[in-house]
Enzyme design. Structure first.
Site, PDB file in Angstrom:
ATOM      1  N   LYS A 171     -16.670  -7.475   5.481  1.00  0.00           N
ATOM      2  CA  LYS A 171     -15.300  -7.810   6.074  1.00  0.00           C
ATOM      3  C   LYS A 171     -15.319  -7.924   7.423  1.00  0.00           C
ATOM      4  CE  LYS A 171     -12.226  -7.300   2.342  1.00  0.00           C
ATOM      5  NZ  LYS A 171     -10.818  -6.562   1.938  1.00  0.00           N
ATOM      6  N   HIS A 222       0.781  -1.261  -0.028  1.00  0.00           N
ATOM      7  CA  HIS A 222      -0.044   0.033   0.051  1.00  0.00           C
ATOM      8  C   HIS A 222       0.920   1.383  -0.032  1.00  0.00           C
ATOM      9  CE1 HIS A 222      -2.721  -2.639   2.231  1.00  0.00           C
ATOM     10  NE2 HIS A 222      -3.563  -2.587   1.097  1.00  0.00           N
ATOM     11  N   ARG A 265      -2.252  -5.394  -8.705  1.00  0.00           N
ATOM     12  CA  ARG A 265      -1.067  -6.315  -8.564  1.00  0.00           C
ATOM     13  C   ARG A 265      -1.061  -7.267  -9.477  1.00  0.00           C
ATOM     14  NH1 ARG A 265      -3.304  -8.037  -2.826  1.00  0.00           N
ATOM     15  NH2 ARG A 265      -4.918  -7.501  -4.255  1.00  0.00           N
ATOM     16  N   SER A 278      -3.193  -7.979   2.672  1.00  0.00           N
ATOM     17  CA  SER A 278      -3.296  -8.163   4.026  1.00  0.00           C
ATOM     18  C   SER A 278      -3.545  -9.409   4.745  1.00  0.00           C
ATOM     19  CB  SER A 278      -4.252  -6.853   4.373  1.00  0.00           C
ATOM     20  OG  SER A 278      -3.929  -5.754   3.986  1.00  0.00           O
TER      21      SER A 278
HETATM   22  N1  COA Z   1      -0.285  -3.937  -1.586  1.00  0.00           N
HETATM   23  C1  COA Z   1      -0.796  -4.806  -0.750  1.00  0.00           C
HETATM   24  N2  COA Z   1      -1.950  -5.318  -0.540  1.00  0.00           N
HETATM   25  C2  COA Z   1      -3.077  -4.814  -1.423  1.00  0.00           C
HETATM   26  C3  COA Z   1      -2.601  -3.718  -2.417  1.00  0.00           C
HETATM   27  C4  COA Z   1      -1.145  -3.493  -2.291  1.00  0.00           C
HETATM   28  N3  COA Z   1      -0.890  -2.504  -3.241  1.00  0.00           N
HETATM   29  N4  COA Z   1      -3.851  -3.341  -3.002  1.00  0.00           N
HETATM   30  C5  COA Z   1      -4.586  -3.831  -2.456  1.00  0.00           C
HETATM   31  N5  COA Z   1      -4.375  -4.984  -1.622  1.00  0.00           N
HETATM   32  C6  COA Z   1      -4.881  -5.881  -1.019  1.00  0.00           C
HETATM   33  C7  COA Z   1      -5.646  -5.343   0.498  1.00  0.00           C
HETATM   34  O1  COA Z   1      -4.649  -5.699   1.515  1.00  0.00           O
HETATM   35  C8  COA Z   1      -6.770  -6.188   0.473  1.00  0.00           C
HETATM   36  O2  COA Z   1      -6.380  -7.654   1.065  1.00  0.00           O
HETATM   37  P1  COA Z   1      -7.328  -8.471   1.958  1.00  0.00           P
HETATM   38  O3  COA Z   1      -8.479  -8.816   1.046  1.00  0.00           O
HETATM   39  O4  COA Z   1      -6.484  -9.812   2.084  1.00  0.00           O
HETATM   40  O5  COA Z   1      -7.476  -7.827   3.406  1.00  0.00           O
HETATM   41  C9  COA Z   1      -7.202  -6.790  -0.728  1.00  0.00           C
HETATM   42  O6  COA Z   1      -6.100  -6.416  -1.769  1.00  0.00           O
HETATM   43  C10 COA Z   1      -8.366  -6.088  -1.306  1.00  0.00           C
HETATM   44  O7  COA Z   1      -8.017  -4.649  -1.271  1.00  0.00           O
HETATM   45  P2  COA Z   1      -8.820  -3.353  -0.611  1.00  0.00           P
HETATM   46  O8  COA Z   1      -8.121  -2.051  -1.314  1.00  0.00           O
HETATM   47  O9  COA Z   1      -8.719  -3.356   1.067  1.00  0.00           O
HETATM   48  O10 COA Z   1     -10.280  -3.328  -1.032  1.00  0.00           O
HETATM   49  P3  COA Z   1     -11.661  -3.862  -0.869  1.00  0.00           P
HETATM   50  O11 COA Z   1     -11.979  -4.894  -1.874  1.00  0.00           O
HETATM   51  O12 COA Z   1     -11.765  -4.205   0.535  1.00  0.00           O
HETATM   52  O13 COA Z   1     -12.638  -2.531  -1.310  1.00  0.00           O
HETATM   53  C11 COA Z   1     -13.294  -0.397  -1.045  1.00  0.00           C
HETATM   54  C12 COA Z   1     -12.228  -1.338  -0.666  1.00  0.00           C
HETATM   55  C13 COA Z   1     -13.189   0.909  -0.228  1.00  0.00           C
HETATM   56  C14 COA Z   1     -12.690   0.172  -2.583  1.00  0.00           C
HETATM   57  C15 COA Z   1     -14.666  -0.701  -1.398  1.00  0.00           C
HETATM   58  O14 COA Z   1     -14.817  -1.730  -0.424  1.00  0.00           O
HETATM   59  C16 COA Z   1     -15.636   0.324  -1.573  1.00  0.00           C
HETATM   60  O15 COA Z   1     -15.584   0.845  -2.725  1.00  0.00           O
HETATM   61  N6  COA Z   1     -16.293   0.491  -0.519  1.00  0.00           N
HETATM   62  C17 COA Z   1     -17.399   1.570  -0.519  1.00  0.00           C
HETATM   63  C18 COA Z   1     -18.699   1.357  -1.253  1.00  0.00           C
HETATM   64  C19 COA Z   1     -18.800   1.785  -2.251  1.00  0.00           C
HETATM   65  O16 COA Z   1     -18.723   2.831  -2.886  1.00  0.00           O
HETATM   66  N7  COA Z   1     -19.332   0.628  -3.315  1.00  0.00           N
HETATM   67  C20 COA Z   1     -19.645   1.049  -4.550  1.00  0.00           C
HETATM   68  C21 COA Z   1     -18.289   0.608  -5.393  1.00  0.00           C
HETATM   69  S1  COA Z   1     -18.670  -0.242  -6.668  1.00  0.00           S
END
Ligand code: COA
Length: 162
Positions: free
Chosen positions: A41, A17, A90, A128
């Site tokens: 989650k 990140h 990624r 993560s």
């Molecule tokens: N390095 C390491 N890990 C990374 C990474 C990076 N550069 N980029 C992503 N990841 C990993 C995260 O650690 C996470 O791991 P985990 O699932 O094992 O815990 C996984 O990839 C998912 O990434 P994350 O960025 O946390 O995305 P998410 O799927 O939890 O989504 C939001 C987060 C905020 C983007 C999404 O939930 C959201 O938009 N929520 C708001 C509601 C909304 O607007 N909905 C409409 C959207 S269509």
């Protein structure tokens, strides 16, 4: 001022990140890192803890803020005056989910762009969950997370095993 948001669960923040955040501030004036409250989650760390670990890990940057949000990511982007949403890509496996989310966000708010950045290849296998799993098995995670996160993981799993 060209401001973007970098939303995610950050449970916990990893060097992957942080790599994305460093690349973002090369391109934009300000990045608001935003911890999502995602009811789907079951995070290991509370929102407050995740925000605080991010703040500690990013304290050297003065053009980065850390907050949490609940609701639509595009609403948050509008609220803070951001022009775009940063997402890390990624591997090919990330593409389908990210593509769907980016298109839906564009449908919801045509003025907010999604910008994809690739982390350094040494972080492409990192997420993560794998860090949480390793830490839970008492394995060294110092290559993957900053020292403050390492300590927080140690504490959390020590407490869990009691
Ligand atoms: N390095 C390491 N890990 C990374 C990474 C990076 N550069 N980029 C992503 N990841 C990993 C995260 O650690 C996470 O791991 P985990 O699932 O094992 O815990 C996984 O990839 C998912 O990434 P994350 O960025 O946390 O995305 P998410 O799927 O939890 O989504 C939001 C987060 C905020 C983007 C999404 O939930 C959201 O938009 N929520 C708001 C509601 C909304 O607007 N909905 C409409 C959207 S269509």
């Amino acid at each position: 001022m060209r401001k973007v948001i970098y939303p995610g669960t950050f449970d916990p923040v990893t060097y992957g990140h942080i790599d994305i955040i460093k690349r973002t501030i090369e391109l934009f004036d300000f990045v608001a890192v935003t911890v999502a409250i995602n009811p789907a989650k079951k995070p290991l760390f509370s929102v407050k803890e995740r925000v605080s670990l991010l703040k500690e890990s990013l304290k050297e940057f003065n053009n980065v803020s850390v907050e949490s949000f609940d609701g639509l990511v595009v609403d948050y982007a509008h609220k803070v005056g951001a022009i775009g949403i940063i997402r890390g890509l990624r591997a090919v496996s990330d593409f389908e989910y990210e593509f769907q989310m980016a298109l839906m966000n564009r449908k919801l708010a045509n003025d907010i762009a999604t910008i994809f950045l690739m982390p350094h290849e040494k972080y492409t296998y990192l997420d993560s969950s794998i860090v949480r799993n390793l830490a839970g098995l008492n394995s060294d995670v110092s290559d993957f997370v900053p020292p403050s996160v390492q300590m927080a993981l140690k504490k959390r799993f020590r407490r869990k095993s009691k």
